[in-house]
Design an enzyme around this catalytic site. Structure first.
Site, PDB file in Angstrom:
ATOM      1  N   LYS A   1       3.254  -9.081   5.185  1.00 27.82           N
ATOM      2  CA  LYS A   1       2.742 -10.005   6.167  1.00 27.82           C
ATOM      3  C   LYS A   1       3.740 -11.184   6.664  1.00 27.82           C
ATOM      4  CE  LYS A   1      -2.238  -9.729   4.927  1.00 27.82           C
ATOM      5  NZ  LYS A   1      -3.313 -10.535   4.335  1.00 27.82           N
TER       6      LYS A   1
ATOM      7  N   LYS B   1       9.064  -4.213   0.539  1.00 30.24           N
ATOM      8  CA  LYS B   1       7.517  -3.622   0.930  1.00 30.24           C
ATOM      9  C   LYS B   1       7.498  -4.310   2.238  1.00 30.24           C
ATOM     10  CE  LYS B   1       4.774  -7.390  -1.199  1.00 30.24           C
ATOM     11  NZ  LYS B   1       3.392  -7.755  -1.664  1.00 30.24           N
TER      12      LYS B   1
ATOM     13  N   LYS C   1       7.277 -15.499  -4.835  1.00 31.14           N
ATOM     14  CA  LYS C   1       6.865 -16.602  -3.893  1.00 31.14           C
ATOM     15  C   LYS C   1       7.190 -17.758  -4.187  1.00 31.14           C
ATOM     16  CE  LYS C   1       3.016 -13.954  -1.894  1.00 31.14           C
ATOM     17  NZ  LYS C   1       1.338 -13.837  -1.573  1.00 31.14           N
TER      18      LYS C   1
HETATM   19  P1  AMP Z   1      -3.103  -8.834   0.936  1.00 31.52           P
HETATM   20  O1  AMP Z   1      -2.974  -8.948   2.552  1.00 31.52           O
HETATM   21  O2  AMP Z   1      -1.597  -9.302   0.430  1.00 31.52           O
HETATM   22  O3  AMP Z   1      -4.289  -9.622   0.634  1.00 31.52           O
HETATM   23  O4  AMP Z   1      -3.083  -7.134   0.572  1.00 31.52           O
HETATM   24  C1  AMP Z   1      -4.270  -6.424   0.701  1.00 31.52           C
HETATM   25  C2  AMP Z   1      -4.100  -5.299   0.225  1.00 31.52           C
HETATM   26  O5  AMP Z   1      -2.935  -4.417   0.798  1.00 31.52           O
HETATM   27  C3  AMP Z   1      -3.736  -5.147  -1.328  1.00 31.52           C
HETATM   28  O6  AMP Z   1      -4.491  -4.440  -1.976  1.00 31.52           O
HETATM   29  C4  AMP Z   1      -2.277  -4.844  -1.356  1.00 31.52           C
HETATM   30  O7  AMP Z   1      -1.812  -4.230  -2.681  1.00 31.52           O
HETATM   31  C5  AMP Z   1      -2.060  -4.114  -0.194  1.00 31.52           C
HETATM   32  N1  AMP Z   1      -0.610  -4.092   0.146  1.00 31.52           N
HETATM   33  C6  AMP Z   1      -0.110  -4.975   0.883  1.00 31.52           C
HETATM   34  N2  AMP Z   1       1.198  -4.712   1.202  1.00 31.52           N
HETATM   35  C7  AMP Z   1       1.086  -3.241   1.079  1.00 31.52           C
HETATM   36  C8  AMP Z   1       2.497  -2.425   1.204  1.00 31.52           C
HETATM   37  N3  AMP Z   1       3.357  -2.591   2.033  1.00 31.52           N
HETATM   38  N4  AMP Z   1       2.179  -1.062   1.067  1.00 31.52           N
HETATM   39  C9  AMP Z   1       0.896  -0.694   0.514  1.00 31.52           C
HETATM   40  N5  AMP Z   1      -0.159  -1.566   0.257  1.00 31.52           N
HETATM   41  C10 AMP Z   1      -0.110  -3.000   0.426  1.00 31.52           C
END
Ligand code: AMP
Ligand code: TRP
Length: 356
Positions: free
Chosen positions: A224, A221, A112
């Site tokens: 967002k 991956k 990042k």
């Molecule tokens: P965040 O929105 O970045 O705070 O992520 C929220 C949760 O979603 C965390 O537990 C991440 O590990 C999971 N996560 C984010 N991107 C992915 C993905 N591409 N595949 C699976 N889990 C994800």
């Protein structure tokens, strides 16, 4: 006594099907068995620039997404991170035992930091050329000066989130595994130096779905913050958009629809299908045997649209007043536990105690 869970997501961007399958889905299932705390981590969100108005709105929106996904406020505690100031306070104490070197190794931080650098690093890693990777990683280190300090210390805040609640289990996607290891290291170090204080938490990373990949580039991956919105299926996408995105999704060479590891694009699409339908891997492969990519994508899109429809209807059910009241009650419950842990930490470290 029930064992305890803590997890959270950032109120930034739009939640996608990877967030749901990798994390939220498991939060919902695990709340039956565990005492669960699900946090909206708004302090993590400001490690990158946010529009204040948008951040406030997204914080409430994320609460409605938690609820619509099936998190039941009668069973689980849902709250906003900044409503419990102990998160920021414990972060400071843990910062004093964390080491620069261990934070510098966090891949999420490396990824990042300033964008140009990030891209170079990703390209180098994709090339699998060890020398190119070494140079890009060195440059990432030199460019330290331009990265926000919050981005660097972010995993300590995450450790504080988890340790404040004496958490046993942390359900997250694969990308958070390294942060969980750091959390465990910090807990063990504190316990060793100051006496048993924290439960050392275990990660819960689902065997399938922990790393849903971008539909446009299966070497990354689903994210967002992807520049290419076609890479992610957002939980609030309409039927048309979902269908178009699956149609445009990249595929692998060959025609079979199976889980072979060297066919990451098809494997990824099939994983989404598997998790949304609840079928076994063998059933999915048998179901698409002899069918082409076109038909597969059409069925996958239909399945996803049908799966998301009731969720999208529920999201609209919550008005701001009821969300705020759920979050307020959640913060009160969370705070009573967090205060207790922080008090122990302050006593053990000599910040407060009998003589003061
Ligand atoms: P965040 O929105 O970045 O705070 O992520 C929220 C949760 O979603 C965390 O537990 C991440 O590990 C999971 N996560 C984010 N991107 C992915 C993905 N591409 N595949 C699976 N889990 C994800
Ligand atoms: N860092 C996590 C992410 O980006 C979000 C998060 C913050 C979290 N605090 C946490 C996840 C505590 C689990 C436990 O996805």
């Amino acid at each position: 006594m029930k064992k305890r869970i803590f997890s959270g997501a950032q109120p930034t961007g739009q939640l996608h099907i990877g967030n749901y399958l990798g994390a939220l889905k498991n939060w919902v299932a695990l709340q039956e068995e565990y005492e669960s705390f699900y946090c909206i981590v708004n302090l993590h969100a400001i490690t990158l620039p946010q529009d204040p108005k948008v951040l406030r709105q997204k914080t409430l929106d994320l609460a409605s997404i938690y609820l619509a996904a099936g998190i039941d406020p009668e069973k689980s505690t849902i709250f906003i991170q900044s409503d419990v100031p102990e998160h920021a306070e414990l972060t400071w104490v843990l910062s004093c035992i964390a080491r620069m070197g261990e934070l510098a190794r966090m891949t999420q931080f490396k990824d990042k930091s300033p964008r140009s650098l990030n891209k170079r690093l990703i390209r180098a890693r994709a090339s699998l050329d060890a020398e190119a990777i070494r140079i890009a990683e060195n440059e990432a280190f030199l460019d330290f000066g331009n990265a926000g300090v919050g981005l660097f210390t972010y995993p300590i805040l995450m450790a504080a989130d988890i340790l404040l609640y004496q958490t046993d289990l942390v359900p997250v996607g694969q990308d958070q595994k390294q942060h969980l290891e750091l959390t465990r290291d910090l807990a063990e170090r504190f316990n060793r130096d100051f006496g048993e204080t924290f439960v050392v938490p275990e990660p819960f990373i689902p065997p399938v779905g922990a790393n849903i990949l971008s539909l446009q580039d299966p070497s990354k991956k689903m994210s967002k913050s992807d520049e290419n919105a076609n890479g992610a299926i957002f939980l609030l996408d309409d039927a048309d958009t979902i269908t178009k995105k699956f149609k445009k999704a990249v595929t692998d060479s060959g025609t079979e629809i199976n889980f072979e590891p060297d066919r990451p694009a098809i494997r990824n699409l099939l994983t989404i299908y598997q998790l949304l339908t609840g079928k076994s891997a063998d059933e999915c492969v048998a179901h698409f045997d002899g069918k082409g990519y076109g038909q597969f994508k059409t069925e996958l899109a239909e399945t996803t649209v049908e799966f998301l429809r009731p969720f999208q209807e529920r999201v609209k059910d919550y008005d701001d007043a009821s969300l705020k009241s759920i979050l307020k009650a959640g913060a009160e419950k969370a705070r009573s536990i967090a205060q207790n842990t922080l008090q122990q930490v302050y006593e053990k470290t000599g910040i407060s105690g009998p003589a003061l």
